[in-house]
Every structure is written in structure tokens, then in C-alpha cells.
Design a protein around this motif. Structure first.
Motif, PDB file in Angstrom:
ATOM      1  N   ARG A  84       0.833  -1.212   0.000  1.00 52.70           N
ATOM      2  CA  ARG A  84       0.000   0.000   0.000  1.00 52.70           C
ATOM      3  C   ARG A  84       0.867   1.261   0.000  1.00 52.70           C
ATOM      4  O   ARG A  84       0.604   2.210  -0.742  1.00 52.70           O
ATOM      5  N   ALA A  87       2.474   1.643  -3.433  1.00 53.89           N
ATOM      6  CA  ALA A  87       1.530   2.118  -4.449  1.00 53.89           C
ATOM      7  C   ALA A  87       1.265   3.611  -4.270  1.00 53.89           C
ATOM      8  O   ALA A  87       1.204   4.364  -5.253  1.00 53.89           O
ATOM      9  N   ARG A  88       1.142   4.036  -3.030  1.00 57.87           N
ATOM     10  CA  ARG A  88       0.905   5.457  -2.744  1.00 57.87           C
ATOM     11  C   ARG A  88       2.080   6.311  -3.215  1.00 57.87           C
ATOM     12  O   ARG A  88       1.887   7.369  -3.829  1.00 57.87           O
ATOM     13  N   GLN A  90       4.291   5.541  -5.535  1.00 56.41           N
ATOM     14  CA  GLN A  90       4.348   5.512  -6.999  1.00 56.41           C
ATOM     15  C   GLN A  90       3.275   6.416  -7.606  1.00 56.41           C
ATOM     16  O   GLN A  90       3.537   7.106  -8.595  1.00 56.41           O
ATOM     17  N   ASP A  91       2.077   6.426  -7.026  1.00 55.05           N
ATOM     18  CA  ASP A  91       1.006   7.296  -7.520  1.00 55.05           C
ATOM     19  C   ASP A  91       1.405   8.769  -7.386  1.00 55.05           C
ATOM     20  O   ASP A  91       1.202   9.571  -8.296  1.00 55.05           O
ATOM     21  N   TRP A  92       1.943   9.105  -6.229  1.00 53.20           N
ATOM     22  CA  TRP A  92       2.395  10.480  -5.984  1.00 53.20           C
ATOM     23  C   TRP A  92       3.450  10.864  -7.014  1.00 53.20           C
ATOM     24  O   TRP A  92       3.385  11.931  -7.620  1.00 53.20           O
ATOM     25  N   TYR A  93       4.419   9.987  -7.212  1.00 52.72           N
ATOM     26  CA  TYR A  93       5.517  10.286  -8.123  1.00 52.72           C
ATOM     27  C   TYR A  93       5.031  10.365  -9.567  1.00 52.72           C
ATOM     28  O   TYR A  93       5.459  11.224 -10.325  1.00 52.72           O
ATOM     29  N   ALA A  94       4.101   9.481  -9.945  1.00 52.77           N
ATOM     30  CA  ALA A  94       3.553   9.513 -11.304  1.00 52.77           C
ATOM     31  C   ALA A  94       2.790  10.819 -11.536  1.00 52.77           C
ATOM     32  O   ALA A  94       2.826  11.374 -12.638  1.00 52.77           O
ATOM     33  N   ARG A  95       2.119  11.304 -10.501  1.00 54.31           N
ATOM     34  CA  ARG A  95       1.334  12.544 -10.639  1.00 54.31           C
ATOM     35  C   ARG A  95       2.231  13.768 -10.721  1.00 54.31           C
ATOM     36  O   ARG A  95       2.012  14.663 -11.529  1.00 54.31           O
ATOM     37  N   TRP A  96       3.205  13.849  -9.840  1.00 53.07           N
ATOM     38  CA  TRP A  96       4.023  15.058  -9.732  1.00 53.07           C
ATOM     39  C   TRP A  96       5.375  14.961 -10.427  1.00 53.07           C
ATOM     40  O   TRP A  96       6.057  15.964 -10.589  1.00 53.07           O
ATOM     41  N   ALA A 115      10.473   5.989  -4.572  1.00 53.95           N
ATOM     42  CA  ALA A 115       9.684   5.958  -5.805  1.00 53.95           C
ATOM     43  C   ALA A 115      10.510   6.423  -7.002  1.00 53.95           C
ATOM     44  O   ALA A 115      10.360   5.896  -8.109  1.00 53.95           O
TER      45      ALA A 115
END
Length: 149
Positions: A84, A87-88, A90-96, A115
Motif C-alpha cells: 500500500r 503504491a501510494r 508511486q502514484d504520488w511520483y507519477a502525478r508530480w 519511488a
């Protein structure tokens, strides 16, 4: 007053290790060591900022390296993040993107630097952004500490 090289090496080496450890998953706090050395007045603020920034940046490189190797070690008991958390991050890094590395000094900075390794950010760009962020952090900290000391 003669220069005590052993004492200087021990003090600045301790600051380096505290800053290095603080940037990894280890529970270190470099600010206390930094402020303590700053309060003595024996070392220039610039030298303290340089030593702490290099140590803290290199500690983040450890996280980056772990991120690069995460797939090999991700499900080991000792691994510092669960699925978890990974994933959080990676999501943050993919967004920003890489600009999120400017927050590498913040409490979630370890996850961001991990990440960055997972996402295969070029090492030169990682070191440039993280080094900048960590250095600014220590400059601001030294400025605040000087007002309190």
C-alpha cells in the motif's frame, strides 16, 4: 588555539552520519546534532550545511538504490514499505514527476526518493534535485536555529 583534527573529524563525521541516517529508513534526526554543533560556534555554518547536505543527499541515494532494486526485495520481511505504501508513493511520483523530489526533505521524502528509484529517474537528475532540496532545508534550519540560539 591549535586545530584538533580528531575532534573536528569526530564532530563533523557524526553530523554526516546523522544526516545520512536521517535520509534513510533509519530513525535518525540530524537537526539535533546540527543545532548542537552550530551552538558551539566552533564550525562555520557553511561547513555544517555542506557536511549535512552531502550526508543527507547520499542517504537519499540509498533509498533510490533500494527503489531500483525493489522488485527483487519487495516482499521480504525487512523491506521498509508495504504494498500500500509503495503504491501510494508511486502514484504520488507519477502525478508530480521528478519535481516531487524537491520535497525529499519532508516527512514523506523517503517514500518519494524510493519511488524515484522505482520509476528509474536518471541518477544525475535525482542527485541534482535532492541535493538542492536538502541544502536549502539545512540553510533554512541553520537560519532558524541561529535565531533561537
Amino acid at each position: 588555539m591549535p586545530i584538533d583534527w580528531a575532534a573536528d573529524a569526530a564532530a563533523l563525521g557524526g553530523l554526516f552520519l546523522a544526516a545520512f541516517g536521517a535520509a534513510t529508513i533509519l530513525p535518525f534526526q540530524s537537526e539535533i546534532v546540527f543545532a548542537g554543533l552550530q551552538a558551539t560556534g566552533q564550525w562555520s555554518v557553511a561547513s555544517l550545511v555542506v557536511v549535512a547536505s552531502i550526508g543527507n543527499t547520499l542517504g537519499s541515494v540509498v533509498n533510490y538504490g533500494m527503489g531500483r532494486a525493489v522488485e527483487r526485495y519487495r516482499h521480504r520481511r525487512w523491506f521498509p514499505a508495504n504494498d500500500r505504501q509503495m503504491a501510494r508513493a508511486q502514484d504520488w511520483y507519477a502525478r508530480w514527476g521528478v519535481w516531487s523530489l524537491l520535497l525529499s526533505w519532508a516527512p514523506l521524502g523517503d517514500a518519494i526518493t524510493l519511488a524515484a528509484g522505482i520509476m528509474r529517474t536518471p541518477l544525475w537528475l535525482f542527485v541534482l534535485l535532492v541535493g538542492f532540496a536538502k541544502t536549502v532545508r539545512y540553510i533554512v534550519f541553520a537560519w532558524i536555529a541561529s535565531g533561537l540560539l
